[in-house]
Design a protein around this motif. Structure first.
Motif, PDB file in Angstrom:
ATOM      1  N   VAL A 200       0.882  -1.168   0.000  1.00 21.71           N
ATOM      2  CA  VAL A 200       0.000   0.000   0.000  1.00 21.71           C
ATOM      3  C   VAL A 200       0.921   1.220   0.000  1.00 21.71           C
ATOM      4  CG1 VAL A 200      -1.740   1.303   1.256  1.00 21.71           C
ATOM      5  CG2 VAL A 200      -1.854  -1.203   1.203  1.00 21.71           C
ATOM      6  N   PHE A 201       0.784   2.035  -1.034  1.00 15.49           N
ATOM      7  CA  PHE A 201       1.657   3.200  -1.171  1.00 15.49           C
ATOM      8  C   PHE A 201       0.924   4.450  -0.688  1.00 15.49           C
ATOM      9  CE2 PHE A 201       2.996   6.812  -3.979  1.00 15.49           C
ATOM     10  CZ  PHE A 201       4.182   7.058  -3.314  1.00 15.49           C
ATOM     11  N   ALA A 202       1.524   5.138   0.273  1.00 15.55           N
ATOM     12  CA  ALA A 202       0.936   6.390   0.756  1.00 15.55           C
ATOM     13  C   ALA A 202       1.240   7.487  -0.240  1.00 15.55           C
ATOM     14  CB  ALA A 202       1.493   6.741   2.127  1.00 15.55           C
ATOM     15  N   SER A 203       0.338   7.638  -1.226  1.00 12.41           N
ATOM     16  CA  SER A 203       0.433   8.784  -2.118  1.00 12.41           C
ATOM     17  C   SER A 203      -0.240   9.968  -1.416  1.00 12.41           C
ATOM     18  CB  SER A 203      -0.232   8.470  -3.465  1.00 12.41           C
ATOM     19  OG  SER A 203      -0.026   9.544  -4.358  1.00 12.41           O
ATOM     20  N   SER A 204      -0.469  11.026  -2.146  1.00 13.45           N
ATOM     21  CA  SER A 204      -1.003  12.227  -1.504  1.00 13.45           C
ATOM     22  C   SER A 204      -1.879  12.994  -2.488  1.00 13.45           C
ATOM     23  CB  SER A 204       0.157  13.126  -1.064  1.00 13.45           C
ATOM     24  OG  SER A 204      -0.323  14.412  -0.710  1.00 13.45           O
ATOM     25  N   ASN A 205      -2.802  13.753  -1.935  1.00 10.61           N
ATOM     26  CA  ASN A 205      -3.615  14.656  -2.776  1.00 10.61           C
ATOM     27  C   ASN A 205      -2.736  15.644  -3.537  1.00 10.61           C
ATOM     28  OD1 ASN A 205      -3.964  17.546  -1.263  1.00 10.61           O
ATOM     29  ND2 ASN A 205      -3.715  15.925   0.247  1.00 10.61           N
ATOM     30  N   HIS A 206      -1.471  15.820  -3.086  1.00  6.46           N
ATOM     31  CA  HIS A 206      -0.598  16.764  -3.782  1.00  6.46           C
ATOM     32  C   HIS A 206      -0.086  16.233  -5.126  1.00  6.46           C
ATOM     33  CE1 HIS A 206      -1.163  19.498  -0.589  1.00  6.46           C
ATOM     34  NE2 HIS A 206      -0.934  18.506   0.262  1.00  6.46           N
ATOM     35  N   ALA A 207      -0.400  14.972  -5.436  1.00  9.65           N
ATOM     36  CA  ALA A 207      -0.142  14.454  -6.791  1.00  9.65           C
ATOM     37  C   ALA A 207      -1.087  15.101  -7.801  1.00  9.65           C
ATOM     38  CB  ALA A 207      -0.316  12.935  -6.823  1.00  9.65           C
ATOM     39  N   VAL A 208      -2.199  15.626  -7.295  1.00 11.15           N
ATOM     40  CA  VAL A 208      -3.216  16.254  -8.174  1.00 11.15           C
ATOM     41  C   VAL A 208      -3.626  17.624  -7.623  1.00 11.15           C
ATOM     42  CG1 VAL A 208      -4.165  14.148  -9.204  1.00 11.15           C
ATOM     43  CG2 VAL A 208      -4.984  14.878  -6.954  1.00 11.15           C
ATOM     44  N   GLY A 209      -2.718  18.230  -6.840  1.00 13.11           N
ATOM     45  CA  GLY A 209      -3.068  19.426  -6.082  1.00 13.11           C
ATOM     46  C   GLY A 209      -3.353  20.666  -6.900  1.00 13.11           C
ATOM     47  N   PHE A 210      -2.954  20.677  -8.190  1.00 12.27           N
ATOM     48  CA  PHE A 210      -3.201  21.869  -9.008  1.00 12.27           C
ATOM     49  C   PHE A 210      -4.561  21.840  -9.703  1.00 12.27           C
ATOM     50  CE2 PHE A 210       1.004  24.150  -9.121  1.00 12.27           C
ATOM     51  CZ  PHE A 210       0.441  25.394  -8.864  1.00 12.27           C
ATOM     52  N   TYR A 211      -5.359  20.794  -9.485  1.00 15.32           N
ATOM     53  CA  TYR A 211      -6.745  20.845  -9.988  1.00 15.32           C
ATOM     54  C   TYR A 211      -7.522  21.857  -9.168  1.00 15.32           C
ATOM     55  CZ  TYR A 211      -6.394  16.863 -13.153  1.00 15.32           C
ATOM     56  OH  TYR A 211      -6.057  16.041 -14.195  1.00 15.32           O
ATOM     57  N   PRO A 212      -8.389  22.623  -9.853  1.00 18.81           N
ATOM     58  CA  PRO A 212      -9.193  23.592  -9.099  1.00 18.81           C
ATOM     59  C   PRO A 212     -10.134  22.894  -8.121  1.00 18.81           C
ATOM     60  CG  PRO A 212      -9.408  23.919 -11.489  1.00 18.81           C
ATOM     61  CD  PRO A 212      -8.662  22.648 -11.299  1.00 18.81           C
ATOM     62  N   ARG A 213     -10.446  23.549  -7.057  1.00 25.80           N
ATOM     63  CA  ARG A 213     -11.447  23.009  -6.121  1.00 25.80           C
ATOM     64  C   ARG A 213     -12.787  22.906  -6.836  1.00 25.80           C
ATOM     65  NH1 ARG A 213      -9.892  25.915  -0.395  1.00 25.80           N
ATOM     66  NH2 ARG A 213      -7.648  25.749  -0.750  1.00 25.80           N
ATOM     67  N   GLY A 214     -13.516  21.890  -6.538  1.00 26.14           N
ATOM     68  CA  GLY A 214     -14.810  21.717  -7.190  1.00 26.14           C
ATOM     69  C   GLY A 214     -14.718  20.823  -8.416  1.00 26.14           C
ATOM     70  N   HIS A 215     -13.521  20.628  -8.936  1.00 25.78           N
ATOM     71  CA  HIS A 215     -13.329  19.747 -10.093  1.00 25.78           C
ATOM     72  C   HIS A 215     -13.279  18.311  -9.543  1.00 25.78           C
ATOM     73  CE1 HIS A 215     -11.442  19.106 -14.219  1.00 25.78           C
ATOM     74  NE2 HIS A 215     -11.356  17.922 -13.644  1.00 25.78           N
ATOM     75  N   MET A 216     -14.267  17.497  -9.914  1.00 19.87           N
ATOM     76  CA  MET A 216     -14.324  16.143  -9.347  1.00 19.87           C
ATOM     77  C   MET A 216     -13.249  15.256  -9.964  1.00 19.87           C
ATOM     78  SD  MET A 216     -16.438  15.819  -6.921  1.00 19.87           S
ATOM     79  CE  MET A 216     -16.951  14.136  -6.650  1.00 19.87           C
ATOM     80  N   LEU A 217     -12.537  14.539  -9.107  1.00 23.87           N
ATOM     81  CA  LEU A 217     -11.478  13.615  -9.543  1.00 23.87           C
ATOM     82  C   LEU A 217     -11.835  12.201  -9.093  1.00 23.87           C
ATOM     83  CD1 LEU A 217      -8.356  15.671  -8.366  1.00 23.87           C
ATOM     84  CD2 LEU A 217      -9.514  15.771 -10.584  1.00 23.87           C
ATOM     85  N   ASP A 218     -11.423  11.226  -9.889  1.00 23.61           N
ATOM     86  CA  ASP A 218     -11.712   9.844  -9.480  1.00 23.61           C
ATOM     87  C   ASP A 218     -10.491   8.923  -9.528  1.00 23.61           C
ATOM     88  OD1 ASP A 218     -11.283   9.331 -12.138  1.00 23.61           O
ATOM     89  OD2 ASP A 218     -13.330   8.654 -12.572  1.00 23.61           O
ATOM     90  N   GLY A 219      -9.309   9.495  -9.711  1.00 22.90           N
ATOM     91  CA  GLY A 219      -8.089   8.681  -9.716  1.00 22.90           C
ATOM     92  C   GLY A 219      -7.651   8.285 -11.115  1.00 22.90           C
ATOM     93  N   THR A 220      -8.506   8.518 -12.137  1.00 29.87           N
ATOM     94  CA  THR A 220      -8.107   8.183 -13.512  1.00 29.87           C
ATOM     95  C   THR A 220      -7.552   9.406 -14.239  1.00 29.87           C
ATOM     96  OG1 THR A 220     -10.315   8.646 -14.369  1.00 29.87           O
ATOM     97  CG2 THR A 220      -9.875   6.379 -13.691  1.00 29.87           C
ATOM     98  N   GLU A 221      -7.622  10.587 -13.604  1.00 28.94           N
ATOM     99  CA  GLU A 221      -7.214  11.832 -14.255  1.00 28.94           C
ATOM    100  C   GLU A 221      -5.690  11.913 -14.361  1.00 28.94           C
ATOM    101  OE1 GLU A 221      -9.327  12.008 -11.376  1.00 28.94           O
ATOM    102  OE2 GLU A 221      -7.575  11.616 -10.168  1.00 28.94           O
ATOM    103  N   ARG A 222      -5.257  12.788 -15.253  1.00 28.19           N
ATOM    104  CA  ARG A 222      -3.829  13.071 -15.403  1.00 28.19           C
ATOM    105  C   ARG A 222      -3.327  13.758 -14.124  1.00 28.19           C
ATOM    106  NH1 ARG A 222      -1.946  16.612 -20.505  1.00 28.19           N
ATOM    107  NH2 ARG A 222      -3.400  15.161 -21.445  1.00 28.19           N
ATOM    108  N   PRO A 223      -2.156  13.382 -13.624  1.00 28.45           N
ATOM    109  CA  PRO A 223      -1.639  14.040 -12.413  1.00 28.45           C
ATOM    110  C   PRO A 223      -1.395  15.535 -12.639  1.00 28.45           C
ATOM    111  CG  PRO A 223      -0.373  12.056 -12.919  1.00 28.45           C
ATOM    112  CD  PRO A 223      -1.282  12.306 -14.095  1.00 28.45           C
ATOM    113  N   ARG A 224      -1.546  16.306 -11.601  1.00 28.06           N
ATOM    114  CA  ARG A 224      -1.163  17.735 -11.631  1.00 28.06           C
ATOM    115  C   ARG A 224      -0.508  18.076 -10.298  1.00 28.06           C
ATOM    116  NH1 ARG A 224      -5.848  21.573 -14.094  1.00 28.06           N
ATOM    117  NH2 ARG A 224      -4.085  23.011 -14.203  1.00 28.06           N
ATOM    118  N   PRO A 225       0.749  17.622 -10.130  1.00 29.29           N
ATOM    119  CA  PRO A 225       1.424  17.837  -8.835  1.00 29.29           C
ATOM    120  C   PRO A 225       1.574  19.323  -8.536  1.00 29.29           C
ATOM    121  CG  PRO A 225       2.990  17.079 -10.505  1.00 29.29           C
ATOM    122  CD  PRO A 225       1.615  16.947 -11.106  1.00 29.29           C
ATOM    123  N   ASP A 226       1.491  19.654  -7.251  1.00 30.48           N
ATOM    124  CA  ASP A 226       1.532  21.073  -6.886  1.00 30.48           C
ATOM    125  C   ASP A 226       2.863  21.481  -6.263  1.00 30.48           C
ATOM    126  OD1 ASP A 226       1.341  20.010  -4.326  1.00 30.48           O
ATOM    127  OD2 ASP A 226      -0.782  20.496  -4.097  1.00 30.48           O
TER     128      ASP A 226
END
Ligand code: 15L
Length: 265
Positions: A105-131
């Motif tokens: 089990v790898f402890a990833s983080s929301n910061h792998a996708v942190g540059f998505y705007p708030r309110g934009h729904m993500l489900d884990g299949t999206e392209r990463p946007r590290p912040d």
């Protein structure tokens, strides 16, 4: 699972997860750089560094599954991120494969996708946007996990952990809070479900203000038992300002995203 390794057991999440995992497996091996105190019943202790070959070998020897929380958990200079989160994680996976480990089990983080705007729904299949560089190392860890599942047959669950502290205090944290109980249940699923290749899920409780569609986790059997919603009235009424600049306030990663920002999210 007979013997499970918890790396980063001395960290903020690790200390609490160690308690939550008490009695869950015949042997819980806990590791970290620092003193971990005395071993409780059913525990083994390895004080060591994932960046050291000898320490790594002692950590993974005889282990069936790993919950890998170890490493740097916030932004740091590139040299440290590279050595610990990138090279250290790669080396740990390599040692795990050589030792016959079947699940990670790898402890990833929301910061792998942190540059998505708030309110934009993500489900884990999206392209990463590290912040930040730290988030970038988590994108690397997710890629590493996919590679070790595809190439070496290790079943791996990457968990993009949200905010795992006692209680949410900001609007952002109302969306991404996860209780230690829910996070531990999710990590245990990653070790225990019969079939797993590699999945990316969100480490989040049942929060109505979340930006994450966690249906993959639910499909794997995860039913969160806690919710940040109980603190909505308190946080909505609070006038404590959320940290960070206007970039931080607009994106999911919050203040992690604002440090060296030079473009539009
Ligand atoms: C993380 O990945 C950090 O490890 C943790 O310290 C929190 O700051 C959290 O993200 C967050 O998103 O706030």
């Amino acid at each position: 699972m007979k013997r499970v390794l918890l790396t980063g057991a001395g960290g903020g999440i690790g200390k609490r997860m160690r308690r939550e995992l008490s009695g869950a497996y015949p042997i819980l091996r806990v590791s970290d750089l620092t003193d971990l105190g005395p071993a409780a019943d059913g525990e083994e202790i390895v004080v060591g560094d994932i960046c050291d070959p000898g320490d790594r070998a002692r950590m993974v020897d005889g282990v069936d599954g790993i919950i890998h929380l170890g490493g740097l958990s916030v932004e740091n200079p590139w040299e440290d991120i590279l050595r610990v989160n990138i090279d250290g994680t790669y080396r740990l996976y390599e040692a795990a494969f050589e030792a016959g480990v079947k699940r990670i089990v790898f402890a990833s983080s929301n910061h792998a996708v942190g540059f998505y705007p708030r309110g934009h729904m993500l489900d884990g299949t999206e392209r990463p946007r590290p912040d930040c560089r730290y988030g970038l190392s988590k994108v690397f860890g997710e890629g590493l996990s996919q590679y070790f599942a595809d190439n070496y047959g290790i079943g791996i669950l990457s968990v993009r952990i949200g905010w795992c502290f006692a209680k949410p205090e900001t609007q952002r944290q109302l969306g991404c809070w996860v209780s230690i109980g829910d996070l531990t249940r999710l990590c245990r699923l990653g070790l225990e479900i019969p079939e797993l290749h590699h999945e990316i899920v969100y480490g989040v409780s049942d929060n109505s203000r979340t930006w994450w569609d966690n249906s993959t986790a639910r499909r794997l059997g995860f039913t969160p038992q806690d919710t940040a919603d109980v603190w909505i009235p308190e946080v909505d009424a609070s006038d404590v300002p959320e940290p960070g600049n206007e970039v931080a306030l607009g994106v999911q990663g919050g203040p992690f995203a604002s440090t060296e920002y030079q473009g539009d999210p």
